[in-house]
Design a protein around this motif. Structure first.
Motif, PDB file in Angstrom:
ATOM      1  N   VAL A  38       0.038  -5.979   5.443  1.00 22.05           N
ATOM      2  CA  VAL A  38       0.424  -5.093   4.425  1.00 22.05           C
ATOM      3  C   VAL A  38       1.601  -4.231   4.857  1.00 22.05           C
ATOM      4  O   VAL A  38       2.037  -4.203   5.998  1.00 22.05           O
ATOM      5  CB  VAL A  38      -0.785  -3.973   3.995  1.00 22.05           C
ATOM      6  N   TYR A  48      -6.215   1.643  10.868  1.00 21.78           N
ATOM      7  CA  TYR A  48      -7.178   0.446  11.658  1.00 21.78           C
ATOM      8  C   TYR A  48      -6.623  -0.714  10.671  1.00 21.78           C
ATOM      9  O   TYR A  48      -7.526  -1.535  11.270  1.00 21.78           O
ATOM     10  CB  TYR A  48      -8.548   0.854  11.145  1.00 21.78           C
ATOM     11  N   CYS A  49      -5.826  -0.517  10.069  1.00 24.41           N
ATOM     12  CA  CYS A  49      -5.741  -1.787   8.998  1.00 24.41           C
ATOM     13  C   CYS A  49      -5.190  -3.087   9.810  1.00 24.41           C
ATOM     14  O   CYS A  49      -4.248  -2.935  10.547  1.00 24.41           O
ATOM     15  CB  CYS A  49      -4.811  -1.561   7.768  1.00 24.41           C
ATOM     16  N   ARG A  67      -7.148   8.055   5.490  1.00 26.91           N
ATOM     17  CA  ARG A  67      -7.174   7.895   3.945  1.00 26.91           C
ATOM     18  C   ARG A  67      -6.844   9.060   3.422  1.00 26.91           C
ATOM     19  O   ARG A  67      -6.974  10.298   3.798  1.00 26.91           O
ATOM     20  CB  ARG A  67      -8.498   7.404   3.519  1.00 26.91           C
ATOM     21  N   GLY A  97      -4.381  -4.973   0.643  1.00 26.51           N
ATOM     22  CA  GLY A  97      -3.119  -4.261  -0.080  1.00 26.51           C
ATOM     23  C   GLY A  97      -3.849  -3.323  -1.133  1.00 26.51           C
ATOM     24  O   GLY A  97      -5.248  -3.285  -1.200  1.00 26.51           O
ATOM     25  N   CYS A 136       0.842  -1.153  -0.105  1.00 24.61           N
ATOM     26  CA  CYS A 136      -0.080   0.083   0.147  1.00 24.61           C
ATOM     27  C   CYS A 136       0.954   1.255   0.184  1.00 24.61           C
ATOM     28  O   CYS A 136       2.068   1.158   0.251  1.00 24.61           O
ATOM     29  CB  CYS A 136      -0.795  -0.175   1.348  1.00 24.61           C
ATOM     30  N   ILE A 139       0.153   4.047   1.926  1.00 25.56           N
ATOM     31  CA  ILE A 139       0.449   4.252   3.007  1.00 25.56           C
ATOM     32  C   ILE A 139      -0.219   3.215   3.988  1.00 25.56           C
ATOM     33  O   ILE A 139      -1.166   2.320   3.485  1.00 25.56           O
ATOM     34  CB  ILE A 139      -0.127   5.626   3.701  1.00 25.56           C
ATOM     35  N   ILE A 140       0.052   2.949   5.536  1.00 29.70           N
ATOM     36  CA  ILE A 140      -0.600   2.042   6.376  1.00 29.70           C
ATOM     37  C   ILE A 140      -1.759   2.658   6.911  1.00 29.70           C
ATOM     38  O   ILE A 140      -1.477   3.701   7.762  1.00 29.70           O
ATOM     39  CB  ILE A 140       0.269   1.313   6.993  1.00 29.70           C
ATOM     40  N   CYS A 141      -3.043   2.431   6.688  1.00 32.89           N
ATOM     41  CA  CYS A 141      -4.142   2.929   7.394  1.00 32.89           C
ATOM     42  C   CYS A 141      -4.205   2.547   8.903  1.00 32.89           C
ATOM     43  O   CYS A 141      -3.756   1.448   9.173  1.00 32.89           O
ATOM     44  CB  CYS A 141      -5.549   2.630   6.802  1.00 32.89           C
TER      45      CYS A 141
HETATM   46  S1  SF4 Z   1      -4.980  -2.880   2.881  1.00 30.33           S
HETATM   47 FE1  SF4 Z   1      -6.520  -1.239   2.758  1.00 30.33          FE
HETATM   48  S2  SF4 Z   1      -7.042  -0.409   5.015  1.00 30.33           S
HETATM   49 FE2  SF4 Z   1      -5.034  -1.680   4.853  1.00 30.33          FE
HETATM   50  S3  SF4 Z   1      -3.357  -0.372   4.589  1.00 30.33           S
HETATM   51 FE3  SF4 Z   1      -4.157  -0.758   2.607  1.00 30.33          FE
HETATM   52  S4  SF4 Z   1      -5.614   0.605   1.683  1.00 30.33           S
HETATM   53 FE4  SF4 Z   1      -5.452   0.883   4.071  1.00 30.33          FE
END
Ligand code: SF4
Length: 364
Positions: free
Chosen positions: A24, A19-20, A129, A62, A13, A15-17
């Motif tokens: 990833v 809440y994820c 986000r 991801g 990704c 960036i890493i959100c």
């Molecule tokens: S998988 Fe989705 S929620 Fe998780 S970091 Fe990547 S974009 Fe964000």
């Protein structure tokens, strides 16, 4: 053995959100290229054991839309396409360009799942986000322009600070974009995430009653607009249910390819290592990168079928239940949480909202 459902996990990704809870990591260009080669290699290894004849392929993560179209093309080039009905790619709204959408269409992608999450700027900020509601609007426009009609929009509810009104507004804006499918997930607080920490520290607070109300109202709104609430978190216009996800819920065999991907074939379930470097190294050496393997006995498969079936509008065949469980069913019907439809037990809309709690009655 023939396998009809393939999932590819793309763990990168931008960036890493906060809440994820998935496996990833921030993807560098070199890593993405190496991963693509490794995914292809894993498919080749798996072909020695299984006959891959996919009806559905799902490229998830991801953020697989970070990959070049050429990489997606290479990946898909090694698969049989004769019986392929649904080819989904997950996409972040900021990664979709006119060219990419056209190239996806060209390589056979016929369904795109866009991670909208909300159409409210404040919600998107809280979720960490980077995209704006306008990026979602543009994405849908570009996909449609490329000829991809089967568009899913992913949404989250229960976001800190979100109220019922703003959720309904978000969904109304989504409906205005005329997607064929909407997925609506309740925010979960996964361990080892900044959101989990914030919850523990009391900065965020969960209100389960409010979450149930939100889901109920959302379901009302979407069904009024012709969507079928066919799984606890999924809504589709007639003819647009996700074939791939339905295969999971029906307990069909599938192969998960890529780091941390999970596979289930017959009585075996395994998970690949959740580390992209270790994964790439193993498959490069011609080995599967399996980290965990379990055997599923008849009873656990049965229970899983009940658990997954209860979450769908197809319910579960009564033949799966024993005498003791049928008494529970009678009680659930009496309480208005379930009903008998032909030879199947199906949860009502009220029951569906608490499906996981109801499933516990059948799990012991
Ligand atoms: S998988 Fe989705 S929620 Fe998780 S970091 Fe990547 S974009 Fe964000």
């Amino acid at each position: 053995m023939r396998i009809e459902h393939l999932y590819f996990h793309f763990p990168f990704c931008a960036i890493i959100c906060p809440y994820c809870g998935f496996y990833v990591t921030i993807g560098k260009r070199k890593d993405i290229a190496l991963l693509t080669e490794a995914l292809i290699r894993e498919v080749e290894i798996l072909k020695d054991y299984y006959s891959l004849d996919p009806k559905t392929v799902y490229i998830g993560g991801g953020t697989p839309s970070l990959a070049k179209s050429e990489e997606i093309k290479q990946l898909l080039s090694i698969l049989r396409k004769e019986n392929l009905q649904e080819l989904t790619i997950e996409a972040n709204p900021r990664t979709i360009t006119e060219q990419k959408a056209a190239e996806w269409k060209e390589v056979g992608v016929n369904r795109v799942s866009v991670g909208a999450q909300s159409m409210n700027e404040q919600d998107l900020l809280i979720l960490g986000r980077r995209h704006k509601p306008k990026d979602v609007v543009d994405s849908v426009y570009l996909l449609r322009k490329a000829g991809i009609e089967n568009i899913n929009l992913d949404f989250i509810f229960g976001i800190p600070g979100q109220d019922l009104q703003s959720l309904k507004q978000s969904l109304q804006m989504a409906l205005d974009l005329a997607p064929k499918h909407i997925s609506l997930y309740c925010l979960t607080y996964e361990e080892n995430t900044p959101f989990f920490k914030a919850l523990q520290e009391g900065k965020f607070r969960r209100d389960e009653q409010k979450e149930i109300e939100m889901m109920y109202e959302a379901s009302d709104l979407l069904t009024k607009h012709g969507f079928i609430h066919y799984e606890i978190s999924n809504f589709a216009l007639p003819g647009y249910k996700s074939l791939h996800n339905q295969a999971y819920w029906q307990g069909k065999d599938y192969l998960g390819i890529g780091p941390s991907a999970c596979s289930t074939v017959g009585t075996k379930r395994w998970k690949n290592v959740a580390d992209h470097s270790l994964y790439v190294k193993a498959v490069k050496e011609g080995q599967l990168a399996i980290a965990e393997m379990e055997s599923l006995d008849g009873e656990s498969k049965n229970k899983e079928k009940i658990f997954l079936g209860l979450r769908t509008n197809q319910g579960v065949a009564l033949s799966y239940f024993g005498q003791k469980e049928r008494e529970v069913i009678q009680w659930l019907v009496f309480e208005g949480l379930g009903r008998i439809v032909g030879e199947r037990f199906v949860l009502t809309r009220r029951g569906l909202l608490v499906a996981d709690s109801i499933a516990l009655y059948f799990m012991n």
